[in-house]
Design an enzyme around this catalytic site. Structure first.
Site: not given
Ligand code: DGY
Length: 323
Positions: A243, A272, A290
């Protein structure tokens, strides 16, 4: 015939997963604007039995507080759930599920890809060629950093961290050191050629590459801050597919500009889709939008996992991935 439960998908999914959801429920897909605006959330909470959000949905407080709410379950499309206030959800009687397991390989592949891309200049090399700047092979042109045989430090040794270790150790002969909040069984670590160290700092000091695989949320916010970036070796690279806010982006930009670390491969960002402007001008980092779980197979499997959780819930069973 029993009335069919109504499900709202907040962001379009791959077709196979939506079609499967339709075989069990009455389904609507919110096509836009994205992310789904607060007033649409409010109406949805009155009209749908289940809502399936994604990482882009920063859930408004009405989700937990709304009187007369019909929604009983949030089937999150994704493994990370730092965009959902799990305590508030529980206190308001909302069940929340996620999709662990099915995106492990895709995310570890992406992490390894970013590591290779930044170490070997793959992304910049591509632009160099497209831009017509390549004048021919040379023994000294665009020299990168060797990956094979180096030390990889992993922060967070859950499913994805372990999958990354497997790729790095067995594919690239890397030594693995890692930090994890809880103790990992020695046999599991040894099976991946990995050694658990006592602190994040101990990992940062010895690693040539550091890859982040811890969950997001308040506990890990700015885990990698200016002090910790200073602990890294000047030739080391930071990879983040976890993250964005696990890293203090201001501090990262400073470190990349000053050369106190060699580079970064980033798939996630604190705000983001906004990307820290300081990162955009730097050539020692590779930036991806991402994409960790972004394969058709994986995104379909994530949708099917949401279906599985909702089907179990509405049958009166406990959903397999309840948080
Ligand atoms: C997750 O599954 O957490 C990915 O980052 C996409 O949402």
């Amino acid at each position: 015939m029993a009335p069919t439960n109504k499900v709202l998908i907040t962001t379009p999914w791959p077709t196979e997963a939506v079609d499967t959801m339709r075989t069990h429920f009455e389904v609507e897909v919110h096509e836009g604007p994205l992310p789904m605006p607060a007033e649409v959330w409010q109406a949805a909470l009155r009209d749908f039995d289940a809502i399936a959000p994604t990482v882009i949905d920063h859930l408004p407080p009405s989700v937990y507080a709304q009187a007369g709410r019909r929604t009983r379950i949030l089937g999150n499309f994704g493994v990370g759930f730092n965009h959902i206030d799990i305590d508030a959800a529980r206190n308001s009687g909302l069940v929340v599920t996620n999709t662990p397991g099915v995106l492990t390989d895709a995310t570890a592949d992406q992490s390894m890809g970013l590591l290779l891309a930044v170490a070997r200049g793959i992304s910049l090399g591509d632009w160099h060629v497209r831009d017509g700047q390549w004048t021919g092979w040379s023994p000294t042109d665009r020299l990168g950093t060797q990956v094979t045989g180096k030390t990889l430090g992993i922060i967070g040794f859950g499913r994805i961290g372990q999958a990354m270790a497997r790729r790095a150790h067995f594919g690239f002969g890397m030594q693995i050191v890692f930090h994890n909040r809880s103790r990992i069984e020695t046999a599991v670590a040894q099976g991946l050629g990995a050694q658990q160290l006592e602190s994040v700092e101990a990992v940062l000091k010895v690693a040539d590459f550091v890859s982040l695989h811890c969950p997001g949320g308040a506990e890990t916010r700015h885990l990698i801050n200016a002090d910790r970036l200073n602990q890294m070796q000047p030739h080391a690279f930071l990879i983040n597919t976890a993250r964005g806010d696990v890293v203090d982006e201001d501090a990262l930009v400073d470190a990349l500009q000053a050369g106190t670390i060699a580079g970064a491969g980033l798939d996630v960002f604190a705000e983001e889709p906004r990307v820290h402007p300081g990162l955009l001008g730097l050539t020692n980092c590779v930036l991806n939008p991402h994409l960790g779980s972004a394969t058709l197979e994986t995104r379909t499997a994530m949708g099917l996992k949401v279906v599985e959780n909702l089907v179990a819930f509405f049958k009166g069973d406990s959903p397999p991935d309840a948080l």
